[in-house]
Design an enzyme around this catalytic site. Structure first.
Site, PDB file in Angstrom:
ATOM      1  N   SER A  19       0.818  -1.208   0.000  1.00 37.33           N
ATOM      2  CA  SER A  19       0.000   0.000   0.000  1.00 37.33           C
ATOM      3  C   SER A  19       0.857   1.264   0.000  1.00 37.33           C
ATOM      4  O   SER A  19       1.886   1.339   0.672  1.00 37.33           O
ATOM      5  CB  SER A  19      -0.918   0.028   1.237  1.00 37.33           C
ATOM      6  N   ASP A  20       0.414   2.250  -0.759  1.00 39.21           N
ATOM      7  CA  ASP A  20       0.976   3.592  -0.648  1.00 39.21           C
ATOM      8  C   ASP A  20       0.516   4.182   0.689  1.00 39.21           C
ATOM      9  O   ASP A  20      -0.386   3.635   1.338  1.00 39.21           O
ATOM     10  CB  ASP A  20       0.484   4.439  -1.827  1.00 39.21           C
TER      11      ASP A  20
END
Length: 327
Positions: A19-20
């Protein structure tokens, strides 16, 4: 349905989510959470760009005059924030405007009252911004230089701390405490900005017009602010749900590894934080051997993200990416 069945089946078999951070796990709404000024600490309540929230201090601690800090917050920035939280301009500067509002200062009216006479625009090379204003102080009109920037570069241009309302002392007497405060904020994952100021004397006015950069020295240190990008309320539970389902979650971001590590800890991610430069120094086999102990990756490039996904796939993981993905 038939055409997309393979996608659904793969999604159900996901074993890793990369995930960013910004805007995905966090709100992408910068907010000042901590102030250090006058040798005292203050915490700031609030939610994103809402202009409501109290400034809290240690019981019995003297509450300083925040005027010099507030002037720097609004006059040394260009962002605007409406009462409904709409932002025009840089998100970090918007956080400063919101803090000023919590201190009881209206940014637009203050800017109208004290227009810029000269400025040194922010540049990534020297990492600070300076603006010059005519301000009446103790009934006397003065020209004041206001400076904001990275703590190291601002401190390097300071020679004293305090004033004009409180006693000034040489920087050497307080420098260790200021540097410790900066380190303490950084360890908590905060982005830190420093503020300083100085009077411009009458015989320096010509220099202010011709070369304002030449006057950004012998500053008086005002304070530090620590800025956070708050977590989305749903993020921690989303991570917990994934972990309970047997899906490992990693955060891969362009932010500093220390900042990312602090946020990863708050989210309940697994152990281990590493920077992009450290990652690039490792061989593929070394990364594979350490994957179980690495869950936060900071200052990474899109190429780093692709490399990590490829190595995870080679280890048999089914990898999902969310947020900025591979930019």
């Amino acid at each position: 349905v038939v055409k997309n069945l393979t996608d659904v089946e793969t999604l159900g078999a996901t074993s890793v989510i990369n995930s960013d951070k910004t805007g995905t796990l966090t709100l992408n709404q910068m907010m000042v959470a901590t102030i250090y000024t006058g040798g005292s600490w203050f915490s700031v309540e609030g939610d994103g760009y809402a202009k409501t929230g109290r400034i809290l201090s240690v019981a019995g601690a003297p509450v300083p005059d925040f005027t010099r800090l507030a002037l720097g917050l609004v006059l040394d920035s260009d962002a605007t924030v409406s009462d409904s939280g709409d932002v025009v301009g840089d998100p970090t500067e918007a956080a400063l405007v919101v803090l000023a509002a919590k201190l009881g200062v209206d940014a637009e009216e203050t800017r109208r009252a004290y227009p810029r006479e000269a400025e040194v625009p922010f540049d990534s090379e020297y990492k600070f911004m300076a603006t010059f204003h005519h301000i009446e102080i103790d009934g006397r009109p003065r020209v004041v230089a206001l400076v904001k920037g990275g703590p190291d570069v601002v401190l390097a241009r300071c020679s004293q701390v305090g004033g004009p309302a409180n006693a000034q002392v040489p920087l050497e007497q307080a420098q260790a405490e200021i540097e410790a405060a900066n380190a303490r904020m950084g360890e908590k994952g905060l982005r830190v900005l420093a503020f300083a100021a100085r009077y411009v004397e009458d015989d320096e006015l010509a220099s202010m017009a011709a070369d304002p950069m030449s006057l950004v020295h012998d500053l008086s240190f005002v304070g530090l602010v620590g800025i956070i990008d708050p977590l989305r309320p749903s993020s921690k539970e989303a991570v917990a749900v994934a972990l309970r389902a047997g899906i490992d979650v990693r955060m891969i971001t362009g932010d500093h590894a220390v900042t990312a590590g602090a946020i990863g800890e708050a989210l309940g991610l697994g152990p281990g934080a590493i920077s992009g430069s450290e990652l690039q120094a490792l061989s593929d086999d070394e990364i594979k051997g350490r994957l179980s102990q690495l869950h936060v990756f900071g200052r990474v490039t899109p190429e780093d993200k692709l490399r990590l996904a490829r190595l995870m796939q080679e280890e048999g993981y089914v990898v999902a990416m969310t947020g900025d993905a591979v930019n």
